[in-house]
Motif scaffolding. Structure first.
Motif, mmCIF file in Angstrom:
data_model
loop_
_atom_site.group_PDB
_atom_site.id
_atom_site.type_symbol
_atom_site.label_atom_id
_atom_site.label_comp_id
_atom_site.label_asym_id
_atom_site.label_seq_id
_atom_site.Cartn_x
_atom_site.Cartn_y
_atom_site.Cartn_z
ATOM 1 N N ASP A 8 0.738 -1.143 0.006
ATOM 2 C CA ASP A 8 0.092 -0.113 0.059
ATOM 3 C C ASP A 8 0.809 1.172 -0.084
ATOM 4 O O ASP A 8 1.837 1.413 0.616
ATOM 5 C CB ASP A 8 -0.817 0.111 1.224
ATOM 6 C CG ASP A 8 -1.822 -1.074 1.257
ATOM 7 O OD1 ASP A 8 -2.151 -1.534 0.032
ATOM 8 O OD2 ASP A 8 -2.707 -1.220 2.371
ATOM 9 N N GLU A 70 -3.475 -1.945 -4.371
ATOM 10 C CA GLU A 70 -3.728 -2.528 -5.715
ATOM 11 C C GLU A 70 -5.379 -2.592 -5.874
ATOM 12 O O GLU A 70 -5.605 -1.876 -6.965
ATOM 13 C CB GLU A 70 -2.981 -3.633 -5.760
ATOM 14 C CG GLU A 70 -3.163 -4.001 -7.416
ATOM 15 C CD GLU A 70 -2.106 -5.349 -7.639
ATOM 16 O OE1 GLU A 70 -2.079 -5.707 -9.080
ATOM 17 O OE2 GLU A 70 -2.044 -6.095 -6.971
ATOM 18 N N ASP A 71 -5.808 -3.010 -5.026
ATOM 19 C CA ASP A 71 -7.421 -3.395 -5.060
ATOM 20 C C ASP A 71 -8.450 -2.398 -4.590
ATOM 21 O O ASP A 71 -9.357 -2.459 -4.681
ATOM 22 C CB ASP A 71 -7.569 -4.773 -4.906
ATOM 23 C CG ASP A 71 -6.901 -5.658 -5.622
ATOM 24 O OD1 ASP A 71 -6.677 -5.375 -7.071
ATOM 25 O OD2 ASP A 71 -6.575 -6.786 -5.325
ATOM 26 N N ARG A 72 -7.942 -1.825 -3.244
ATOM 27 C CA ARG A 72 -8.830 -1.205 -2.702
ATOM 28 C C ARG A 72 -8.172 0.227 -1.987
ATOM 29 O O ARG A 72 -6.864 0.321 -1.934
ATOM 30 C CB ARG A 72 -9.642 -1.697 -1.625
ATOM 31 C CG ARG A 72 -8.393 -2.491 -0.716
ATOM 32 C CD ARG A 72 -9.228 -3.584 0.268
ATOM 33 N NE ARG A 72 -10.035 -4.328 -0.421
ATOM 34 C CZ ARG A 72 -9.547 -5.462 -1.104
ATOM 35 N NH1 ARG A 72 -8.276 -5.813 -0.903
ATOM 36 N NH2 ARG A 72 -10.500 -6.410 -1.906
ATOM 37 N N TRP A 86 -11.550 -0.083 -5.456
ATOM 38 C CA TRP A 86 -11.454 0.893 -6.513
ATOM 39 C C TRP A 86 -12.652 0.798 -7.374
ATOM 40 O O TRP A 86 -12.982 2.149 -7.879
ATOM 41 C CB TRP A 86 -10.261 0.615 -7.341
ATOM 42 C CG TRP A 86 -8.937 1.172 -6.463
ATOM 43 C CD1 TRP A 86 -7.981 0.079 -6.209
ATOM 44 C CD2 TRP A 86 -8.429 2.493 -6.186
ATOM 45 N NE1 TRP A 86 -6.736 0.839 -5.534
ATOM 46 C CE2 TRP A 86 -7.261 2.229 -5.546
ATOM 47 C CE3 TRP A 86 -9.161 3.537 -5.984
ATOM 48 C CZ2 TRP A 86 -6.544 3.266 -4.895
ATOM 49 C CZ3 TRP A 86 -8.390 4.748 -5.527
ATOM 50 C CH2 TRP A 86 -7.237 4.405 -4.988
ATOM 51 N N MET A 187 -4.658 6.265 -9.831
ATOM 52 C CA MET A 187 -4.766 4.999 -9.503
ATOM 53 C C MET A 187 -6.226 4.390 -9.550
ATOM 54 O O MET A 187 -6.471 3.255 -9.928
ATOM 55 C CB MET A 187 -4.392 4.864 -7.925
ATOM 56 C CG MET A 187 -3.032 4.970 -7.607
ATOM 57 S SD MET A 187 -2.535 4.605 -5.648
ATOM 58 C CE MET A 187 -2.897 2.976 -5.889
ATOM 59 N N ASN A 190 -6.804 3.756 -13.231
ATOM 60 C CA ASN A 190 -5.857 2.281 -13.746
ATOM 61 C C ASN A 190 -6.444 1.102 -13.166
ATOM 62 O O ASN A 190 -6.569 -0.083 -13.743
ATOM 63 C CB ASN A 190 -4.652 2.600 -13.347
ATOM 64 C CG ASN A 190 -3.765 3.529 -14.088
ATOM 65 O OD1 ASN A 190 -3.876 3.908 -15.278
ATOM 66 N ND2 ASN A 190 -2.500 4.097 -13.459
ATOM 67 N N ARG A 191 -6.840 1.407 -11.906
ATOM 68 C CA ARG A 191 -7.551 -0.029 -11.033
ATOM 69 C C ARG A 191 -9.082 -0.132 -11.105
ATOM 70 O O ARG A 191 -9.435 -1.087 -10.735
ATOM 71 C CB ARG A 191 -6.799 0.056 -9.952
ATOM 72 C CG ARG A 191 -5.409 -0.045 -9.423
ATOM 73 C CD ARG A 191 -4.930 -1.242 -10.256
ATOM 74 N NE ARG A 191 -5.420 -2.657 -9.757
ATOM 75 C CZ ARG A 191 -5.543 -3.753 -10.346
ATOM 76 N NH1 ARG A 191 -4.746 -3.883 -11.444
ATOM 77 N NH2 ARG A 191 -6.012 -4.760 -9.953
ATOM 78 N N ALA A 194 -10.488 -2.969 -12.851
ATOM 79 C CA ALA A 194 -10.020 -4.294 -12.773
ATOM 80 C C ALA A 194 -11.066 -5.346 -11.697
ATOM 81 O O ALA A 194 -11.706 -4.822 -10.974
ATOM 82 C CB ALA A 194 -8.790 -4.018 -11.637
ATOM 83 N N SER A 196 -10.365 -7.643 -9.785
ATOM 84 C CA SER A 196 -10.191 -7.939 -8.286
ATOM 85 C C SER A 196 -10.300 -6.594 -7.680
ATOM 86 O O SER A 196 -10.295 -6.614 -6.506
ATOM 87 C CB SER A 196 -8.614 -8.191 -8.048
ATOM 88 O OG SER A 196 -7.665 -7.334 -8.773
ATOM 89 N N ALA A 197 -10.897 -5.558 -8.197
ATOM 90 C CA ALA A 197 -10.930 -4.332 -7.556
ATOM 91 C C ALA A 197 -12.273 -3.948 -7.277
ATOM 92 O O ALA A 197 -12.720 -2.833 -7.071
ATOM 93 C CB ALA A 197 -10.275 -3.015 -7.992
#
Length: 227
Positions: A8, A70-72, A86, A187, A190-191, A194, A196-197
């Motif tokens: 993170d 990356e995901d949240r 995200w 971010m 970009n994420r 996704a 997973s997000a």
């Protein structure tokens, strides 16, 4: 093959951390002195005040943080922890405070990223000065190309002025907290899509902070009434 875990990004306010440490030092010194040297109800009042004040100081200075993974996005405010995938973040808004807006329309303030109006003004002045220097440089180059001795003298003057202005204009041309918000928006872009997000927004109350403060407040009121 699994992808490596991404750490993170952690955003906190250095000024709040320094202020919190200083406040805790002052409160601790005064409180412990009252506990050891006070008479009558003074030690009990000091104890109740410490139980009330210390959690509040920690909550508003040391505790706030924003964790961008990356995901949240995880927002740790004084009395709540909000976790937003995200995919559930609609946008970020900067005004007199920085906020994250969920797709449901709910707004959450980012306590760890306070807006600095002074920083914005300084950055705006640097940006304007840099633009003025660039225009002056282009004008000076044209003058030196067409002038003679007078242009040369003007060139020397412009050169010294340029050095002085460059020194005055050193530093970022955008406030630090505004750059952090730009990073968060990048971010999100970009994420956000996704797989997973995706998920649900969760909100957890920080009872470990609120409970001691409430207990201290109740004890302080009882002692004052008994008094």
């Amino acid at each position: 093959m699994t992808s490596p875990l991404v750490k993170d990004r952690i955003y906190r306010s250095p000024q709040a951390l320094i202020g919190g440490v200083l406040l805790l030092a002052i409160v601790g010194w005064l409180g412990i002195d009252a506990l050891l040297r006070g008479h009558g109800h003074a030690p009990w009042l000091a104890l109740a005040a410490l139980i009330l004040i210390v959690p509040l100081v920690v909550a508003f200075t040391l505790r706030p943080a924003v964790f961008a993974g990356e995901d949240r996005l995880r927002v740790r405010n004084p009395f709540r922890v909000i976790t937003l995938p995200w995919g559930e973040v609609a946008s970020f808004r900067s005004g007199y405070s920085n906020e994250v807006i969920a797709k449901s329309g709910t707004k959450y303030q980012l306590w760890a990223i306070p807006v600095s109006l002074r920083g914005r003004k300084k950055a705006a002045r640097r940006s304007a000065k840099a633009e003025a220097d660039a225009r002056r440089g282009r004008t000076g180059s044209a003058g030196r190309g067409s002038g003679g001795i007078g242009a040369g003298i003007g060139g020397f003057g412009g050169g010294f002025g340029g050095l002085r202005d460059a020194d005055d204009a050193t530093g970022p041309t955008r406030a630090e907290t505004d750059k952090i918000m730009d990073d968060l928006r990048e971010m999100l872009e970009n994420r956000g899509p996704a797989e997973s997000a995706q998920g649900e927004v969760t909100v957890r109350w920080a009872y470990e902070v609120a409970a001691p403060a409430v207990a201290g407040a109740v004890l302080l009121v009882i002692l004052l009434l008994v008094g």
